[in-house]
Design a protein around this motif. Structure first.
Motif, PDB file in Angstrom:
ATOM      1  N   PHE A  75       0.646  -1.237  -0.052  1.00  0.00           N
ATOM      2  CA  PHE A  75      -0.068  -0.150   0.198  1.00  0.00           C
ATOM      3  C   PHE A  75       0.771   1.154  -0.082  1.00  0.00           C
ATOM      4  N   LEU A  76       2.119   1.185   0.412  1.00  0.00           N
ATOM      5  CA  LEU A  76       3.179   2.302   0.565  1.00  0.00           C
ATOM      6  C   LEU A  76       3.246   2.953  -0.703  1.00  0.00           C
ATOM      7  N   TRP A  77       3.486   2.104  -1.912  1.00  0.00           N
ATOM      8  CA  TRP A  77       3.764   2.470  -3.139  1.00  0.00           C
ATOM      9  C   TRP A  77       2.383   2.522  -4.161  1.00  0.00           C
ATOM     10  N   SER A  78       1.325   2.037  -3.751  1.00  0.00           N
ATOM     11  CA  SER A  78      -0.001   1.810  -4.548  1.00  0.00           C
ATOM     12  C   SER A  78      -0.449   3.015  -4.993  1.00  0.00           C
ATOM     13  N   PRO A  79      -0.170   4.335  -4.351  1.00  0.00           N
ATOM     14  CA  PRO A  79      -0.686   5.672  -5.082  1.00  0.00           C
ATOM     15  C   PRO A  79       0.198   6.013  -6.193  1.00  0.00           C
ATOM     16  N   ILE A  80       1.492   5.230  -6.535  1.00  0.00           N
ATOM     17  CA  ILE A  80       2.306   5.458  -7.711  1.00  0.00           C
ATOM     18  C   ILE A  80       1.429   4.714  -8.826  1.00  0.00           C
ATOM     19  N   VAL A  81       0.972   3.530  -8.545  1.00  0.00           N
ATOM     20  CA  VAL A  81       0.368   2.672  -9.410  1.00  0.00           C
ATOM     21  C   VAL A  81      -1.070   3.359  -9.856  1.00  0.00           C
ATOM     22  N   ASP A  82      -1.538   4.019  -8.956  1.00  0.00           N
ATOM     23  CA  ASP A  82      -3.025   4.921  -9.311  1.00  0.00           C
ATOM     24  C   ASP A  82      -2.750   5.936 -10.230  1.00  0.00           C
ATOM     25  N   ARG A  83      -1.515   6.540  -9.850  1.00  0.00           N
ATOM     26  CA  ARG A  83      -1.473   7.915 -10.586  1.00  0.00           C
ATOM     27  C   ARG A  83      -0.564   8.127 -11.731  1.00  0.00           C
ATOM     28  N   VAL A  84       0.641   7.407 -11.588  1.00  0.00           N
ATOM     29  CA  VAL A  84       1.886   7.718 -12.606  1.00  0.00           C
ATOM     30  C   VAL A  84       1.621   6.851 -13.821  1.00  0.00           C
ATOM     31  N   LYS A  85       1.911   7.465 -15.107  1.00  0.00           N
ATOM     32  CA  LYS A  85       1.798   7.043 -16.157  1.00  0.00           C
ATOM     33  C   LYS A  85       2.995   6.466 -16.658  1.00  0.00           C
ATOM     34  N   ILE A  86       2.949   5.055 -17.198  1.00  0.00           N
ATOM     35  CA  ILE A  86       4.352   4.462 -17.805  1.00  0.00           C
ATOM     36  C   ILE A  86       4.433   5.046 -19.128  1.00  0.00           C
ATOM     37  N   PRO A  87       5.595   5.632 -19.437  1.00  0.00           N
ATOM     38  CA  PRO A  87       5.781   6.048 -20.780  1.00  0.00           C
ATOM     39  C   PRO A  87       5.641   4.950 -21.837  1.00  0.00           C
ATOM     40  N   LEU A  88       4.909   5.547 -22.879  1.00  0.00           N
ATOM     41  CA  LEU A  88       4.724   4.619 -24.154  1.00  0.00           C
ATOM     42  C   LEU A  88       3.667   3.722 -23.956  1.00  0.00           C
ATOM     43  N   LEU A  89       3.717   2.840 -22.899  1.00  0.00           N
ATOM     44  CA  LEU A  89       2.892   1.823 -22.727  1.00  0.00           C
ATOM     45  C   LEU A  89       1.291   2.476 -21.935  1.00  0.00           C
ATOM     46  N   HIS A  90       1.529   3.590 -21.505  1.00  0.00           N
ATOM     47  CA  HIS A  90       0.160   4.109 -21.062  1.00  0.00           C
ATOM     48  C   HIS A  90      -0.536   4.604 -22.292  1.00  0.00           C
ATOM     49  N   LYS A  91      -0.018   5.004 -23.235  1.00  0.00           N
ATOM     50  CA  LYS A  91      -0.850   5.472 -24.478  1.00  0.00           C
ATOM     51  C   LYS A  91      -1.233   4.237 -25.242  1.00  0.00           C
ATOM     52  N   MET A  92      -0.578   3.153 -25.021  1.00  0.00           N
ATOM     53  CA  MET A  92      -0.890   1.926 -25.884  1.00  0.00           C
ATOM     54  C   MET A  92      -1.949   1.076 -25.379  1.00  0.00           C
ATOM     55  N   GLU A 219      -6.916  11.760 -12.933  1.00  0.00           N
ATOM     56  CA  GLU A 219      -6.129  13.160 -13.449  1.00  0.00           C
ATOM     57  C   GLU A 219      -6.053  14.122 -12.726  1.00  0.00           C
ATOM     58  N   LEU A 220      -4.699  14.566 -12.361  1.00  0.00           N
ATOM     59  CA  LEU A 220      -4.545  15.499 -11.238  1.00  0.00           C
ATOM     60  C   LEU A 220      -3.765  16.586 -11.718  1.00  0.00           C
ATOM     61  N   GLU A 221      -4.444  17.649 -11.259  1.00  0.00           N
ATOM     62  CA  GLU A 221      -4.001  19.103 -11.586  1.00  0.00           C
ATOM     63  C   GLU A 221      -2.933  19.764 -10.536  1.00  0.00           C
ATOM     64  N   GLY A 222      -2.133  20.796 -11.308  1.00  0.00           N
ATOM     65  CA  GLY A 222      -1.312  21.527 -10.229  1.00  0.00           C
ATOM     66  C   GLY A 222       0.082  21.149 -10.595  1.00  0.00           C
ATOM     67  N   GLY A 223       1.129  21.450  -9.549  1.00  0.00           N
ATOM     68  CA  GLY A 223       2.596  21.310  -9.863  1.00  0.00           C
ATOM     69  C   GLY A 223       2.787  19.994  -9.126  1.00  0.00           C
ATOM     70  N   PHE A 224       3.976  19.709  -9.333  1.00  0.00           N
ATOM     71  CA  PHE A 224       4.398  18.344  -8.798  1.00  0.00           C
ATOM     72  C   PHE A 224       4.316  18.012  -7.492  1.00  0.00           C
ATOM     73  N   ALA A 225       4.634  18.966  -6.462  1.00  0.00           N
ATOM     74  CA  ALA A 225       4.483  18.632  -5.175  1.00  0.00           C
ATOM     75  C   ALA A 225       2.866  18.674  -4.787  1.00  0.00           C
ATOM     76  N   THR A 226       1.997  19.409  -5.532  1.00  0.00           N
ATOM     77  CA  THR A 226       0.588  19.239  -5.313  1.00  0.00           C
ATOM     78  C   THR A 226       0.113  17.725  -5.634  1.00  0.00           C
ATOM     79  N   LYS A 227       0.676  17.359  -6.894  1.00  0.00           N
ATOM     80  CA  LYS A 227       0.265  16.075  -7.364  1.00  0.00           C
ATOM     81  C   LYS A 227       0.694  14.846  -6.321  1.00  0.00           C
ATOM     82  N   VAL A 228       1.859  15.011  -5.828  1.00  0.00           N
ATOM     83  CA  VAL A 228       2.449  13.998  -4.926  1.00  0.00           C
ATOM     84  C   VAL A 228       1.462  13.951  -3.776  1.00  0.00           C
TER      85      VAL A 228
END
Length: 446
Positions: A75-92, A219-228
């Motif tokens: 659960f500690l890194w599950s927010p990354i799975v929820d929000r972070v997009k994998i380059p190339l693969l995300h679009k595909m 989808e989140l808006e704002g700067g990097f710190a806000t998104k984190v």
């Protein structure tokens, strides 16, 4: 795999109840269950067998068990799975399948690394491979849980859990095949064969349907710190604000609902040994009627939730858990080495109950999860029950030594009583959200 309308509206015939298991989404869930289970079985069981086979000390092998803590703290890194997009693969592939493929790739690399190591020449490369395999497997669990929750409405979650758990069982049998391969050829071939099976699973993911639910909310808006901050805080805030004070009895129920199963299971094998049952007979019962009863229980649990409702199925699960766990007290008090039929009754009953409550419990956890934060919230809930149950299970041996097998299994069966009281309290006074009846509109349109 093409999308198809899933049966099972408010009026559910028995034909609809059965037909739901033959939809494309269920086949996808079966495959993903296999992909989720194989890394855990390889790192939890086969790795220790390989290390002991190579002459590594038991104490050292025990330390390797710590790599499985990734499944408790995912659960500690599950927010990354929820929000972070994998380059190339995300679009595909989209957000969920891209993470699934990425995590599977990590397990493949981990298995390949392990296959190319020799533990007698140093354990660091083995540890690196095992850590990569374990943490990739835990991440894969997070992504697959999110895919499952978003791919079906609440009324379908028990059926999805049944298909998922069946895939897990297929992974268990496949890992056993890996053990056989290590005897026929060598351990490196065995690990490479398992890597190939995982790679095939990744290929099949490309043909699955990406769930559309929750994408806009992620989808989140704002700067990097806000998104984190939003990625980490928002999912936890959302579930606490929805359940309010009912979060307390719900979390308590999550922590103890399966405590009876976890605590008694640790002492089941020592009981078989102390009674004097032949290992081959025990293995035969577990792998034959025991496996069949587990699979039957998985699907009966799914049918019960789909047909009769989630909360009723949870009640039934506690009743049969109390009865079947208590059967081990009967086994301990009356069985001798020749009483194979009693052994069979105990194992079949326990596996049937275990399969049933697995589907019902996973369905309940899933019903509490918002598709916008599926990975994070489900990982949090599942970690609650896994950590507490596993921690208390560590004291099972001490308790069995203190009170004897008969009283031990009576006590573990009695763990269903506080769970039943909590469940009754939620049923009688709880909000619709606490009962798992909150309607997430985007999931109900699937």
């Amino acid at each position: 795999m093409t999308d198809t309308s899933l049966p099972g509206g408010p009026q559910r015939s028995w034909a609809e109840t059965v037909r739901v298991y033959f939809t494309p989404v269920m086949l996808s869930m079966l495959i993903l269950g296999f992909a989720s289970g194989l890394p855990l079985y390889m790192v939890f069981q086969k790795l220790s067998f390989w290390l002991r086979d190579a002459g590594i000390e038991r104490s050292t092998i025990g330390f390797f068990y710590w790599v499985t803590l990734s499944y408790t703290f995912k659960f500690l890194w599950s927010p990354i799975v929820d929000r972070v997009k994998i380059p190339l693969l995300h679009k595909m592939l989209g957000p969920r399948r891209s993470w699934i493929v990425t995590a599977i790739t990590g397990t493949v690399i981990g298995l390949i690394i392990i296959s190319q190591t020799d533990p007698t020449q140093g354990l660091l490369p083995v540890a690196i491979g095992a850590i990569l395999l374990s943490y990739s497997g835990a991440t894969l669990d997070v992504a697959i849980d999110a895919w499952r929750i978003e791919s079906a409405p609440n009324r379908m979650q028990a059926n999805m859990a049944a298909a998922y758990s069946l895939g897990y069982r297929v992974a268990y049998m496949t890992s056993g095949l890996g053990l056989a391969i290590s005897a026929w050829a060598d351990w490196d071939i065995s690990f490479l064969a398992m890597a190939a099976a995982m790679a095939l699973s990744a290929v099949l993911v490309f043909y699955m349907k990406e769930p559309a639910t929750g994408i806009a909310k992620r989808e989140l808006e704002g700067g990097f710190a806000t998104k984190v901050v939003m990625s980490v805080w928002e999912p936890f805030k959302q579930i606490f604000s929805r359940l309010k004070l009912w979060i307390i009895p719900v979390i308590l129920l999550v922590m103890i609902y399966r405590l009876s199963d976890f605590t008694m299971g640790v002492m089941a094998s020592p009981l078989y040994s102390d009674i004097g049952f032949d290992r081959a007979i025990v293995g035969g019962v577990q792998g034959g009627p025991g496996l069949a009863s587990t699979i039957f229980g998985l699907f009966i649990g799914g049918v019960a939730v789909f047909r009769f409702g989630l909360m009723r199925a949870l009640v039934i699960g506690l009743v049969i858990t109390f009865i079947t766990n208590g059967a081990y007290a009967w086994l301990a008090a009356t069985a001798g080495p020749e009483d194979v039929w009693k052994l069979t009754v105990a194992i079949v009953g326990d596996n049937l109950a275990g399969g049933f409550v697995t589907t019902a419990f996973i369905a309940y956890l899933s019903s509490l999860v918002d598709p916008a934060n599926a990975a994070t919230q489900y990982a949090l809930l599942s970690s609650f029950y896994a950590f507490v149950a596993k921690f208390l299970s560590g004291f099972s041996g001490l308790l069995a030594d203190a009170v004897g097998y008969f009283n031990f299994f009576l006590i573990t069966a009695a763990w269903t009583i506080p769970a039943a009281l909590l469940l009754w309290f939620i049923l009688m006074f709880g909000t619709e959200d606490a009962k798992g009846k909150h309607t997430f509109a985007e999931r109900e349109t699937i």
